[in-house]
Design a protein around this motif. Structure first.
Motif, PDB file in Angstrom:
ATOM      1  N   GLU A   1       0.840  -1.196   0.000  1.00 58.50           N
ATOM      2  CA  GLU A   1       0.000   0.000   0.000  1.00 58.50           C
ATOM      3  C   GLU A   1       0.872   1.242   0.000  1.00 58.50           C
ATOM      4  OE1 GLU A   1      -2.794  -1.778   3.318  1.00 58.50           O
ATOM      5  OE2 GLU A   1      -3.708   0.002   2.388  1.00 58.50           O
ATOM      6  N   ALA A   2       0.424   2.256  -0.742  1.00 56.66           N
ATOM      7  CA  ALA A   2       1.061   3.563  -0.782  1.00 56.66           C
ATOM      8  C   ALA A   2      -0.064   4.583  -0.810  1.00 56.66           C
ATOM      9  CB  ALA A   2       1.961   3.694  -2.007  1.00 56.66           C
ATOM     10  N   GLY A   3      -0.373   5.152   0.353  1.00 54.47           N
ATOM     11  CA  GLY A   3      -1.520   6.041   0.445  1.00 54.47           C
ATOM     12  C   GLY A   3      -2.786   5.242   0.198  1.00 54.47           C
ATOM     13  N   ASP A   4      -3.624   5.707  -0.734  1.00 52.34           N
ATOM     14  CA  ASP A   4      -4.864   4.985  -1.027  1.00 52.34           C
ATOM     15  C   ASP A   4      -4.712   4.023  -2.210  1.00 52.34           C
ATOM     16  OD1 ASP A   4      -4.684   6.903  -2.999  1.00 52.34           O
ATOM     17  OD2 ASP A   4      -6.697   7.697  -2.716  1.00 52.34           O
ATOM     18  N   MET A   5      -3.481   3.867  -2.689  1.00 53.91           N
ATOM     19  CA  MET A   5      -3.222   2.944  -3.792  1.00 53.91           C
ATOM     20  C   MET A   5      -2.667   1.632  -3.240  1.00 53.91           C
ATOM     21  SD  MET A   5      -4.286   4.747  -6.257  1.00 53.91           S
ATOM     22  CE  MET A   5      -3.920   3.623  -7.565  1.00 53.91           C
ATOM     23  N   VAL A   6      -3.050   0.535  -3.891  1.00 55.15           N
ATOM     24  CA  VAL A   6      -2.595  -0.799  -3.507  1.00 55.15           C
ATOM     25  C   VAL A   6      -1.996  -1.460  -4.744  1.00 55.15           C
ATOM     26  CG1 VAL A   6      -3.297  -3.050  -2.632  1.00 55.15           C
ATOM     27  CG2 VAL A   6      -4.395  -0.977  -1.742  1.00 55.15           C
ATOM     28  N   PHE A   7      -0.782  -1.967  -4.605  1.00 53.30           N
ATOM     29  CA  PHE A   7      -0.079  -2.603  -5.704  1.00 53.30           C
ATOM     30  C   PHE A   7       0.065  -4.090  -5.390  1.00 53.30           C
ATOM     31  CE2 PHE A   7       0.978   1.807  -5.509  1.00 53.30           C
ATOM     32  CZ  PHE A   7       0.872   2.222  -6.824  1.00 53.30           C
ATOM     33  N   VAL A   8      -0.429  -4.924  -6.298  1.00 51.56           N
ATOM     34  CA  VAL A   8      -0.378  -6.373  -6.112  1.00 51.56           C
ATOM     35  C   VAL A   8       0.599  -6.947  -7.127  1.00 51.56           C
ATOM     36  CG1 VAL A   8      -1.691  -8.522  -6.060  1.00 51.56           C
ATOM     37  CG2 VAL A   8      -2.792  -6.377  -5.350  1.00 51.56           C
ATOM     38  N   SER A   9       1.621  -7.630  -6.607  1.00 52.71           N
ATOM     39  CA  SER A   9       2.606  -8.270  -7.474  1.00 52.71           C
ATOM     40  C   SER A   9       1.933  -9.314  -8.346  1.00 52.71           C
ATOM     41  CB  SER A   9       3.690  -8.934  -6.623  1.00 52.71           C
ATOM     42  OG  SER A   9       4.431  -7.956  -5.927  1.00 52.71           O
ATOM     43  N   GLY A  10       2.601  -9.668  -9.418  1.00 46.63           N
ATOM     44  CA  GLY A  10       2.060 -10.649 -10.348  1.00 46.63           C
ATOM     45  C   GLY A  10       1.668 -11.942  -9.653  1.00 46.63           C
TER      46      GLY A  10
END
Length: 123
Positions: free
Chosen positions: A20-29
């Motif tokens: 998570e970075a702020g309100d963004m969520v990054f999901v790895s492959g």
């Protein structure tokens, strides 16, 4: 910022499965490997379903639903599989669909035929 490792993740390197970075969520492959059995199904349709289930599990691990996914990137080893992948993808997400990029790659980990990464938004 918080790092998260969800229970189903099969980690193969120094990365966060969900970040998570702020309100963004990054999901790895995500690969089409069943996290409980370690088994990968055969064929593009079943591998797409398994990959999308793993993607959904990743966002659920931080309290979000798949509807929070706003962007995906699909990696496939054979772009002629695109129509079959696309049909499974359309059934899984429904409208409004996430933005998406798709590309053919030479190879994927574990000899998978598909991998999908995502960006989600926490409202």
């Amino acid at each position: 910022m918080a790092d998260h490792i969800y229970q189903g993740a099969i980690m193969a390197g120094p990365y966060s499965a969900v970040r998570e970075a702020g309100d963004m969520v990054f999901v790895s492959g995500q690969l089409p490997i069943d996290p409980e059995t370690g088994v990968m199904p055969e064929g593009i349709e079943e591998q797409t379903r398994a990959t999308l289930r793993n993607l959904e599990a990743a966002v659920r691990s931080i309290g979000l639903d798949k509807e929070a996914i706003v962007k995906t990137t699909v990696f496939m080893t054979d772009f002629s599989d695109f129509p079959a992948m696309n049909a499974v993808y359309a059934d899984f997400f429904g409208e409004p669909y996430p933005s998406r990029s798709a590309m053919e790659v030479g190879a994927l980990a574990a000899d998978a035929v598909i991998e999908i990464e995502a960006v989600a938004h926490r409202s």
